[in-house]
Design a protein around this motif. Sequence first.
Motif, PDB file in Angstrom:
ATOM      1  N   PHE A  14       0.822  -1.213   0.000  1.00 31.12           N
ATOM      2  CA  PHE A  14       0.000   0.000   0.000  1.00 31.12           C
ATOM      3  C   PHE A  14       0.859   1.267   0.000  1.00 31.12           C
ATOM      4  O   PHE A  14       0.666   2.159  -0.813  1.00 31.12           O
ATOM      5  CB  PHE A  14      -0.937  -0.015   1.214  1.00 31.12           C
ATOM      6  CG  PHE A  14      -1.841   1.182   1.289  1.00 31.12           C
ATOM      7  CD1 PHE A  14      -2.929   1.295   0.433  1.00 31.12           C
ATOM      8  CD2 PHE A  14      -1.607   2.192   2.209  1.00 31.12           C
ATOM      9  CE1 PHE A  14      -3.773   2.397   0.496  1.00 31.12           C
ATOM     10  CE2 PHE A  14      -2.439   3.305   2.276  1.00 31.12           C
ATOM     11  CZ  PHE A  14      -3.521   3.408   1.418  1.00 31.12           C
ATOM     12  N   MET A  15       1.832   1.308   0.918  1.00 28.62           N
ATOM     13  CA  MET A  15       2.650   2.511   1.022  1.00 28.62           C
ATOM     14  C   MET A  15       3.543   2.687  -0.207  1.00 28.62           C
ATOM     15  O   MET A  15       3.771   3.800  -0.650  1.00 28.62           O
ATOM     16  CB  MET A  15       3.493   2.483   2.305  1.00 28.62           C
ATOM     17  CG  MET A  15       2.680   2.645   3.566  1.00 28.62           C
ATOM     18  SD  MET A  15       1.497   4.011   3.503  1.00 28.62           S
ATOM     19  CE  MET A  15       2.616   5.399   3.655  1.00 28.62           C
ATOM     20  N   GLY A  16       4.023   1.573  -0.748  1.00 32.58           N
ATOM     21  CA  GLY A  16       4.849   1.654  -1.961  1.00 32.58           C
ATOM     22  C   GLY A  16       4.071   2.296  -3.097  1.00 32.58           C
ATOM     23  O   GLY A  16       4.546   3.213  -3.769  1.00 32.58           O
ATOM     24  N   LYS A  17       2.834   1.830  -3.244  1.00 37.37           N
ATOM     25  CA  LYS A  17       2.017   2.371  -4.332  1.00 37.37           C
ATOM     26  C   LYS A  17       1.631   3.826  -4.071  1.00 37.37           C
ATOM     27  O   LYS A  17       1.610   4.640  -4.987  1.00 37.37           O
ATOM     28  CB  LYS A  17       0.762   1.511  -4.512  1.00 37.37           C
ATOM     29  CG  LYS A  17       1.060   0.168  -5.162  1.00 37.37           C
ATOM     30  CD  LYS A  17      -0.204  -0.665  -5.253  1.00 37.37           C
ATOM     31  CE  LYS A  17       0.136  -2.092  -5.685  1.00 37.37           C
ATOM     32  NZ  LYS A  17      -0.911  -3.025  -5.269  1.00 37.37           N
ATOM     33  N   LEU A  18       1.329   4.118  -2.810  1.00 40.64           N
ATOM     34  CA  LEU A  18       0.955   5.498  -2.475  1.00 40.64           C
ATOM     35  C   LEU A  18       2.134   6.444  -2.725  1.00 40.64           C
ATOM     36  O   LEU A  18       1.963   7.534  -3.292  1.00 40.64           O
ATOM     37  CB  LEU A  18       0.503   5.574  -1.009  1.00 40.64           C
ATOM     38  CG  LEU A  18      -0.035   6.922  -0.529  1.00 40.64           C
ATOM     39  CD1 LEU A  18      -1.288   7.324  -1.307  1.00 40.64           C
ATOM     40  CD2 LEU A  18      -0.362   6.872   0.961  1.00 40.64           C
ATOM     41  N   ASN A  19       3.315   6.005  -2.343  1.00 41.48           N
ATOM     42  CA  ASN A  19       4.496   6.840  -2.573  1.00 41.48           C
ATOM     43  C   ASN A  19       4.736   7.073  -4.056  1.00 41.48           C
ATOM     44  O   ASN A  19       5.078   8.177  -4.467  1.00 41.48           O
ATOM     45  CB  ASN A  19       5.732   6.200  -1.940  1.00 41.48           C
ATOM     46  CG  ASN A  19       5.698   6.316  -0.424  1.00 41.48           C
ATOM     47  OD1 ASN A  19       5.030   7.201   0.108  1.00 41.48           O
ATOM     48  ND2 ASN A  19       6.374   5.415   0.259  1.00 41.48           N
ATOM     49  N   ARG A  20       4.555   6.031  -4.842  1.00 42.54           N
ATOM     50  CA  ARG A  20       4.744   6.193  -6.286  1.00 42.54           C
ATOM     51  C   ARG A  20       3.719   7.171  -6.872  1.00 42.54           C
ATOM     52  O   ARG A  20       4.016   7.920  -7.785  1.00 42.54           O
ATOM     53  CB  ARG A  20       4.660   4.841  -6.986  1.00 42.54           C
ATOM     54  CG  ARG A  20       5.975   4.059  -6.891  1.00 42.54           C
ATOM     55  CD  ARG A  20       6.029   2.896  -7.874  1.00 42.54           C
ATOM     56  NE  ARG A  20       5.111   1.821  -7.506  1.00 42.54           N
ATOM     57  CZ  ARG A  20       5.369   0.908  -6.570  1.00 42.54           C
ATOM     58  NH1 ARG A  20       6.516   0.921  -5.925  1.00 42.54           N
ATOM     59  NH2 ARG A  20       4.499  -0.045  -6.299  1.00 42.54           N
ATOM     60  N   LEU A  21       2.496   7.135  -6.293  1.00 44.12           N
ATOM     61  CA  LEU A  21       1.435   8.019  -6.761  1.00 44.12           C
ATOM     62  C   LEU A  21       1.801   9.488  -6.606  1.00 44.12           C
ATOM     63  O   LEU A  21       1.566  10.292  -7.499  1.00 44.12           O
ATOM     64  CB  LEU A  21       0.167   7.783  -5.924  1.00 44.12           C
ATOM     65  CG  LEU A  21      -0.882   6.836  -6.429  1.00 44.12           C
ATOM     66  CD1 LEU A  21      -2.093   6.862  -5.515  1.00 44.12           C
ATOM     67  CD2 LEU A  21      -1.275   7.263  -7.804  1.00 44.12           C
ATOM     68  N   VAL A  22       2.307   9.802  -5.415  1.00 43.51           N
ATOM     69  CA  VAL A  22       2.524  11.221  -5.111  1.00 43.51           C
ATOM     70  C   VAL A  22       3.909  11.712  -5.497  1.00 43.51           C
ATOM     71  O   VAL A  22       4.164  12.916  -5.470  1.00 43.51           O
ATOM     72  CB  VAL A  22       2.272  11.525  -3.608  1.00 43.51           C
ATOM     73  CG1 VAL A  22       0.839  11.179  -3.234  1.00 43.51           C
ATOM     74  CG2 VAL A  22       3.244  10.772  -2.729  1.00 43.51           C
ATOM     75  N   ARG A  23       4.770  10.774  -5.898  1.00 49.73           N
ATOM     76  CA  ARG A  23       6.143  11.171  -6.218  1.00 49.73           C
ATOM     77  C   ARG A  23       6.154  12.232  -7.329  1.00 49.73           C
ATOM     78  O   ARG A  23       5.450  12.105  -8.332  1.00 49.73           O
ATOM     79  CB  ARG A  23       6.949   9.954  -6.659  1.00 49.73           C
ATOM     80  CG  ARG A  23       8.433  10.256  -6.837  1.00 49.73           C
ATOM     81  CD  ARG A  23       9.202   9.002  -7.188  1.00 49.73           C
ATOM     82  NE  ARG A  23       9.062   7.977  -6.150  1.00 49.73           N
ATOM     83  CZ  ARG A  23       9.107   6.668  -6.382  1.00 49.73           C
ATOM     84  NH1 ARG A  23       9.263   6.205  -7.602  1.00 49.73           N
ATOM     85  NH2 ARG A  23       8.985   5.820  -5.391  1.00 49.73           N
ATOM     86  N   GLY A  24       6.895  13.287  -7.096  1.00 51.21           N
ATOM     87  CA  GLY A  24       7.039  14.330  -8.115  1.00 51.21           C
ATOM     88  C   GLY A  24       5.889  15.318  -8.140  1.00 51.21           C
ATOM     89  O   GLY A  24       5.895  16.284  -8.902  1.00 51.21           O
ATOM     90  N   LYS A  25       4.841  15.061  -7.319  1.00 48.33           N
ATOM     91  CA  LYS A  25       3.729  16.017  -7.298  1.00 48.33           C
ATOM     92  C   LYS A  25       3.739  16.744  -5.956  1.00 48.33           C
ATOM     93  O   LYS A  25       4.153  16.198  -4.944  1.00 48.33           O
ATOM     94  CB  LYS A  25       2.399  15.259  -7.422  1.00 48.33           C
ATOM     95  CG  LYS A  25       2.302  14.474  -8.703  1.00 48.33           C
ATOM     96  CD  LYS A  25       0.893  13.979  -8.925  1.00 48.33           C
ATOM     97  CE  LYS A  25       0.832  13.268 -10.266  1.00 48.33           C
ATOM     98  NZ  LYS A  25      -0.197  12.251 -10.299  1.00 48.33           N
TER      99      LYS A  25
END
Length: 304
Positions: A14-25
């Motif tokens: 969950f956290m891996g995917k969430l981090n990828r989601l917000v990365r760079g934004k």
Amino acid sequence: EKLDKGMDKTRSSFMGKLNRLVRGKDTVDAALLDDLEELLVTSDVGVDTTLDIIDHIEERVARDQYVSTEELNAMIREEIAMLMLDTEDERPADFDAELPNKPHVVMVVGVNGVGKTTTIGKMAHRYKQAGKSVLMGAGDTFRAAAIEQLEIWSERADVPMIKQKHGSDPAAVAFDTIEAAVARDSDVVLIDTAGRLHTKGGLMDELSKMKRIMSRKVPDAPHEVLLVLDASTGQNAIRQAEEFTKSVDVTGLALTKLDGTAKGGVVIGVSHQFQVPVKYIGVGEGLDDLQVFDRKGFVEALFG
Ligand code: GDP
């Protein structure tokens, strides 16, 4: 610590995917919310619960104009904690707590293989450790091995068990068990039930009959109808919750096999969707691998 370990896979996924989601934004926009929606659904939180979470976050974003991705993280946490029902009803999950009834009767229901027997064994152990006398009832008379399996747990937890032979009437076993518990002055009764899926109608009638006969012996018994669900089956667990809550008055949930699955998100959705509190979670196969559910601890374990 066990909870942390049990939630390892769910958290990293969950956290891996969430981090990828917000990365760079740095701000939350519509596209990010779409991605978040997808993440929650694919994390087995469930569609209804996901939509509620997204609605609330959308309102907040519309109101505050600017929401940073850091704030988003905190918001998701808050929403999740809020959506999960508290377990503070009149049926204490805590094994040390004083029980409002004597005997306190718990009927444990669920589909075969979800971990019903194991959960009963672990509960018996915990109640016993807390100084309470426990009696088990082997109410799954349908499956040949069910009685022997419960017997193994009865030995492991060193707690007595009432049984009849394979094929006998489960309601009669329930009656016998309650009667014996009253005679022995037991504190807690844990009744196993059948979990066959292929004759569902028959099973629900059987559970109702068991409930009725128990209440003839001890008013208001069973005081707890605990539905056991295997968290690792994700959406299947949600479907089972739907079936059982429709037919029997489920008062609490036990979610098993959280260790070794990335589908821990189901814990959030199932409680919210069916308005039944999660009471226990299973994080392993041993006697001590049962935890009283604590939503704050759960959210902390999820976010690490
Ligand atoms: P029942 O058919 O519902 O009574 O299921 P059982 O209690 O026999 O459990 C089925 C299998 O799931 C067994 O192999 C258990 O050891 C395993 N199991 C039950 N609870 C847990 C848990 O919390 N974690 C893990 N890893 N395995 C579990």
